[in-house]
Design a protein around this motif. Structure first.
Motif, PDB file in Angstrom:
ATOM      1  N   PHE A 161       0.842  -1.190   0.000  1.00  0.00           N
ATOM      2  CA  PHE A 161       0.000   0.000   0.000  1.00  0.00           C
ATOM      3  C   PHE A 161       0.883   1.248   0.000  1.00  0.00           C
ATOM      4  CE2 PHE A 161      -1.786  -3.460   2.422  1.00  0.00           C
ATOM      5  CZ  PHE A 161      -3.077  -3.590   1.937  1.00  0.00           C
ATOM      6  N   GLU A 162       0.411   2.283  -0.695  1.00  0.00           N
ATOM      7  CA  GLU A 162       1.089   3.579  -0.631  1.00  0.00           C
ATOM      8  C   GLU A 162       0.027   4.660  -0.614  1.00  0.00           C
ATOM      9  OE1 GLU A 162       5.113   4.698  -2.467  1.00  0.00           O
ATOM     10  OE2 GLU A 162       3.659   5.455  -3.920  1.00  0.00           O
ATOM     11  N   GLY A 181     -11.036 -10.866  -5.817  1.00  0.00           N
ATOM     12  CA  GLY A 181     -11.260 -11.239  -4.420  1.00  0.00           C
ATOM     13  C   GLY A 181     -10.198 -10.730  -3.460  1.00  0.00           C
ATOM     14  N   ILE A 182      -9.493  -9.675  -3.835  1.00  0.00           N
ATOM     15  CA  ILE A 182      -8.396  -9.181  -3.001  1.00  0.00           C
ATOM     16  C   ILE A 182      -8.903  -8.400  -1.788  1.00  0.00           C
ATOM     17  CG2 ILE A 182      -6.243  -7.860  -2.967  1.00  0.00           C
ATOM     18  CD1 ILE A 182      -6.235 -10.339  -4.761  1.00  0.00           C
ATOM     19  N   ASP A 183      -9.983  -7.648  -1.972  1.00  0.00           N
ATOM     20  CA  ASP A 183     -10.502  -6.850  -0.861  1.00  0.00           C
ATOM     21  C   ASP A 183     -10.850  -7.728   0.344  1.00  0.00           C
ATOM     22  OD1 ASP A 183     -10.260  -4.378  -2.073  1.00  0.00           O
ATOM     23  OD2 ASP A 183     -12.228  -4.491  -3.022  1.00  0.00           O
ATOM     24  N   ALA A 184     -11.464  -8.875   0.087  1.00  0.00           N
ATOM     25  CA  ALA A 184     -11.817  -9.790   1.179  1.00  0.00           C
ATOM     26  C   ALA A 184     -10.566 -10.342   1.851  1.00  0.00           C
ATOM     27  CB  ALA A 184     -12.673 -10.943   0.645  1.00  0.00           C
ATOM     28  N   GLU A 185      -9.524 -10.616   1.070  1.00  0.00           N
ATOM     29  CA  GLU A 185      -8.271 -11.128   1.627  1.00  0.00           C
ATOM     30  C   GLU A 185      -7.584 -10.080   2.498  1.00  0.00           C
ATOM     31  OE1 GLU A 185      -6.691 -14.176   1.490  1.00  0.00           O
ATOM     32  OE2 GLU A 185      -8.625 -14.849   0.729  1.00  0.00           O
ATOM     33  N   ILE A 186      -7.674  -8.822   2.089  1.00  0.00           N
ATOM     34  CA  ILE A 186      -7.064  -7.747   2.888  1.00  0.00           C
ATOM     35  C   ILE A 186      -7.748  -7.637   4.245  1.00  0.00           C
ATOM     36  CG2 ILE A 186      -6.753  -5.242   3.031  1.00  0.00           C
ATOM     37  CD1 ILE A 186      -6.257  -5.261   0.000  1.00  0.00           C
ATOM     38  N   GLN A 187      -9.067  -7.800   4.281  1.00  0.00           N
ATOM     39  CA  GLN A 187      -9.780  -7.763   5.554  1.00  0.00           C
ATOM     40  C   GLN A 187      -9.333  -8.896   6.468  1.00  0.00           C
ATOM     41  OE1 GLN A 187     -11.858  -5.352   6.739  1.00  0.00           O
ATOM     42  NE2 GLN A 187     -11.168  -4.307   4.886  1.00  0.00           N
ATOM     43  N   LYS A 188      -9.067 -10.078   5.901  1.00  0.00           N
ATOM     44  CA  LYS A 188      -8.590 -11.203   6.706  1.00  0.00           C
ATOM     45  C   LYS A 188      -7.206 -10.921   7.289  1.00  0.00           C
ATOM     46  CE  LYS A 188     -11.057 -14.827   4.130  1.00  0.00           C
ATOM     47  NZ  LYS A 188     -10.887 -16.027   3.271  1.00  0.00           N
ATOM     48  N   SER A 225       8.297  -3.157   3.696  1.00  0.00           N
ATOM     49  CA  SER A 225       7.433  -2.007   3.977  1.00  0.00           C
ATOM     50  C   SER A 225       7.103  -1.972   5.464  1.00  0.00           C
ATOM     51  CB  SER A 225       6.136  -2.112   3.160  1.00  0.00           C
ATOM     52  OG  SER A 225       5.383  -3.254   3.575  1.00  0.00           O
ATOM     53  N   GLU A 226       6.193  -1.074   5.845  1.00  0.00           N
ATOM     54  CA  GLU A 226       5.737  -1.008   7.232  1.00  0.00           C
ATOM     55  C   GLU A 226       5.000  -2.264   7.640  1.00  0.00           C
ATOM     56  OE1 GLU A 226       4.433   3.238   8.676  1.00  0.00           O
ATOM     57  OE2 GLU A 226       3.562   2.849   6.714  1.00  0.00           O
ATOM     58  N   SER A 262       0.536  -0.121   8.539  1.00  0.00           N
ATOM     59  CA  SER A 262      -0.001   0.751   7.499  1.00  0.00           C
ATOM     60  C   SER A 262      -1.522   0.801   7.468  1.00  0.00           C
ATOM     61  CB  SER A 262       0.527   0.318   6.126  1.00  0.00           C
ATOM     62  OG  SER A 262       0.161  -1.011   5.839  1.00  0.00           O
ATOM     63  N   LEU A 263      -2.203  -0.243   7.945  1.00  0.00           N
ATOM     64  CA  LEU A 263      -3.663  -0.293   7.852  1.00  0.00           C
ATOM     65  C   LEU A 263      -4.368  -0.102   9.186  1.00  0.00           C
ATOM     66  CD1 LEU A 263      -4.184  -3.268   5.356  1.00  0.00           C
ATOM     67  CD2 LEU A 263      -3.976  -0.826   4.855  1.00  0.00           C
ATOM     68  N   THR A 264      -3.622  -0.098  10.290  1.00  0.00           N
ATOM     69  CA  THR A 264      -4.267   0.034  11.593  1.00  0.00           C
ATOM     70  C   THR A 264      -3.600   1.154  12.397  1.00  0.00           C
ATOM     71  OG1 THR A 264      -2.799  -1.550  12.704  1.00  0.00           O
ATOM     72  CG2 THR A 264      -4.750  -2.441  11.624  1.00  0.00           C
ATOM     73  N   GLU A 265      -4.240   1.525  13.490  1.00  0.00           N
ATOM     74  CA  GLU A 265      -3.671   2.505  14.407  1.00  0.00           C
ATOM     75  C   GLU A 265      -3.938   2.047  15.833  1.00  0.00           C
ATOM     76  OE1 GLU A 265      -7.407   5.667  14.583  1.00  0.00           O
ATOM     77  OE2 GLU A 265      -5.703   6.079  13.255  1.00  0.00           O
ATOM     78  N   GLN A 266      -3.237   2.651  16.771  1.00  0.00           N
ATOM     79  CA  GLN A 266      -3.366   2.233  18.159  1.00  0.00           C
ATOM     80  C   GLN A 266      -4.765   2.512  18.692  1.00  0.00           C
ATOM     81  OE1 GLN A 266       0.001   2.764  20.932  1.00  0.00           O
ATOM     82  NE2 GLN A 266      -1.393   4.003  22.153  1.00  0.00           N
ATOM     83  N   CYS A 267      -5.310   1.555  19.413  1.00  0.00           N
ATOM     84  CA  CYS A 267      -6.645   1.695  19.994  1.00  0.00           C
ATOM     85  C   CYS A 267      -6.623   2.765  21.091  1.00  0.00           C
ATOM     86  CB  CYS A 267      -7.095   0.348  20.574  1.00  0.00           C
ATOM     87  SG  CYS A 267      -8.636   0.436  21.505  1.00  0.00           S
ATOM     88  N   SER A 268      -7.558   3.696  21.016  1.00  0.00           N
ATOM     89  CA  SER A 268      -7.606   4.782  22.000  1.00  0.00           C
ATOM     90  C   SER A 268      -8.117   4.299  23.351  1.00  0.00           C
ATOM     91  CB  SER A 268      -8.506   5.908  21.485  1.00  0.00           C
ATOM     92  OG  SER A 268      -9.827   5.414  21.270  1.00  0.00           O
TER      93      SER A 268
END
Length: 491
Positions: free
Chosen positions: A32-33, A267-274, A390-391, A396-402
């Motif tokens: 991802f970029e 079917g890549i979007d579903a794989e990214i969610q997994k 990469s990161e 790259s897709l998540t952030e720390q839970c507040s």
């Protein structure tokens, strides 16, 4: 096993560029970029701000928010001022000295970039090494091919400049190889001139974008096709490949399905969610869990629903055997780097332990990243190290839970109730009002107001104050906001 069918998909929009690599129809790698691009590969004219003999390192200002970190081992011999100079950072660099460096690792958290003074410029078939006057070879090239390729480029390199011949150069023509070399030599000449004329800190070379970078580094003739969903990116890819080599051009396609996006169609979007889940199921019914810490990544293997057929040792071995290949796939797919500790289920037989390591090592052979695999310890632990590209998906897709501050857990129901009740009591004791309007998190509100456990009557009875509690989305799990204080009629 049959022939490996590889495909590359490039999806582009204004918010994000994505590149996926498929192997036999299954997602093997994804990158991802976003608008805030990686700076890995960029070359800067930097200025030394601190020299630290105790760490044998220096901090270099390259114009970013935080100074970059340069270790003494990342300074090439050609930049050492005097023959015989002891390799210590304080003898090689001084404060306010200008130095050309290249980013090898993006800044993470409070840490700045990691940089090296050993500049490299990757091409399609070669990597130019201006400060290493040797010719290196990919380990995947046969000896005869290495000799042929070396004979082609050696006469065109000066005594100061070297190159590494990439796997993609296999069976490439002399014309294509020299064309790539000439381009890289022109690039180095331009960058070195900018370094001579520039004022630190400034960027003097910017790495190409994600799509072209992966086309350059990964796409080759053994790919079945390369599909792009954006006309301008498609044109850039075609132009790039024309300059590098005309052979793979017939494999570059433009996605034209208006009903489904490119990643939806494959079917890549579903794989990214997994990829964002902690737990991954195995075919037999077992599963693995992936947890990230500051120092390392831990992978735990569990039998789950799998009860086996004959005995415990066989059940454990089959689970571990399935997990070995899936873990290798997940490390590559999620681009997990650093130290990874895999907690396999204990196996009594040495043969089974060796087979699991062999299976894991075989699955890792497809990984382009540098890695090292250890041996299973007597406690069933396997340690590996992996250098990511990469990161990784986790960063790259998540952030720390507040709510949990990145711990992955939040206070239990009883803990939340006790903490909130104590906070309200403390606020009442410190105040002089007779009535209070209090706001709490909606989930916490439901806990406090549960039938048979309603906080309000007990609070009024124990404090003699009138308390009203309302839900507020802006409150954290154990946060309490005093909205109003006054007399009972004001509440």
């Amino acid at each position: 096993m049959g022939e490996l069918v590889r495909e590359m998909l490039i999806s582009y929009d204004a918010m994000e560029s994505r590149v996926a690599i498929l192997e036999n129809g299954s997602l093997a790698e994804v990158y991802f970029e976003r608008p805030k691009r990686s700076v890995v590969g960029n070359v800067y004219l930097g200025m030394v701000r601190d020299v630290l003999p105790g760490m044998q390192s220096a901090f270099v200002d390259i114009g970013l928010e935080k100074n970059a970190f340069l270790h003494v081992d990342d300074i090439p011999a050609q930049l050492i001022p005097t023959v015989g100079t002891k390799r210590e950072i304080q003898t090689l660099l001084r404060v306010d000295q200008t130095i050309m460096v290249q980013v090898t690792k993006d800044p993470i958290g409070t840490k700045g970039c990691r940089v090296t003074a050993e500049i490299t410029f990757p091409g399609r078939f070669l990597v130019l090494t201006p400060f290493a006057a040797t010719i290196g070879m990919s380990k995947k090239l046969a000896k005869e091919e290495c000799a042929r390729l070396q004979a082609i480029i050696a006469p065109h390199l000066s005594e100061e400049v070297g190159a590494i011949i990439r796997t993609a150069a296999q069976d490439i023509s002399e014309r294509d190889l020299l064309s790539d070399l000439e381009f890289l030599l022109r690039l180095w000449k331009r960058v070195s001139r900018q370094a001579d004329e520039g004022f630190a800190p400034e960027v003097i070379y910017t790495e190409i974008d994600l799509a072209l970078r992966l086309v350059r580094d990964v796409f080759s003739e053994d790919f079945k096709r390369l599909v792009v969903d954006d006309k301008s990116v498609h044109a850039k890819v075609v132009s790039f490949l024309k300059r590098a080599s005309s052979k793979p051009l017939n494999k570059v396609q433009l996605h034209k399905d208006a009903r489904r996006t490119l990643f939806e169609a494959f079917g890549i979007d579903a794989e990214i969610q997994k990829m964002l889940t902690r737990s991954i199921d195995l075919p037999s019914g077992g599963y693995i869990c992936i947890d990230h810490t500051e120092a390392l990544t831990v992978v735990d293997v569990n039998t789950g629903k799998f009860i086996g057929r004959h005995d415990l040792e066989e059940t454990v071995f089959q689970t571990n055997y399935e997990a070995a290949s899936e873990i290798a796939r997940q490390l590559r797919l999620r681009d997990i780097g650093g130290i990874v500790v895999i907690d396999f289920i204990d196996m009594a037989e040495a043969y089974h332990r060796n087979e699991v390591v062999r299976r894991f090592s075989a699955a890792m052979e497809r990984d382009r990243a540098r890695y090292k695999v250890g041996e299973i310890s007597k406690f069933g632990l396997l340690e590996i190290t992996r250098r990511p590209f990469s990161e990784g998906a986790n960063s790259s897709l998540t952030e720390q839970c507040s709510c949990c501050d990145g711990r992955g857990r939040i206070p239990s129901t009883l803990t939340r109730r006790i903490a909130v009740e104590r906070t309200i009591k403390s606020a009442i004791r410190q105040g002089k009002a007779t009535a209070y309007l209090v706001a709490v998190n909606p989930d916490t509100y439901r806990i406090l107001m549960a039938p048979g456990a309603n906080l309000v009557p007990r609070m009024r009875a124990s404090t003699g104050r009138y308390v009203t509690v309302v839900p507020d989305e802006s409150c954290g799990p154990v946060e309490v906001k005093i909205l109003l204080e006054g007399a009972r009629r004001d509440a």
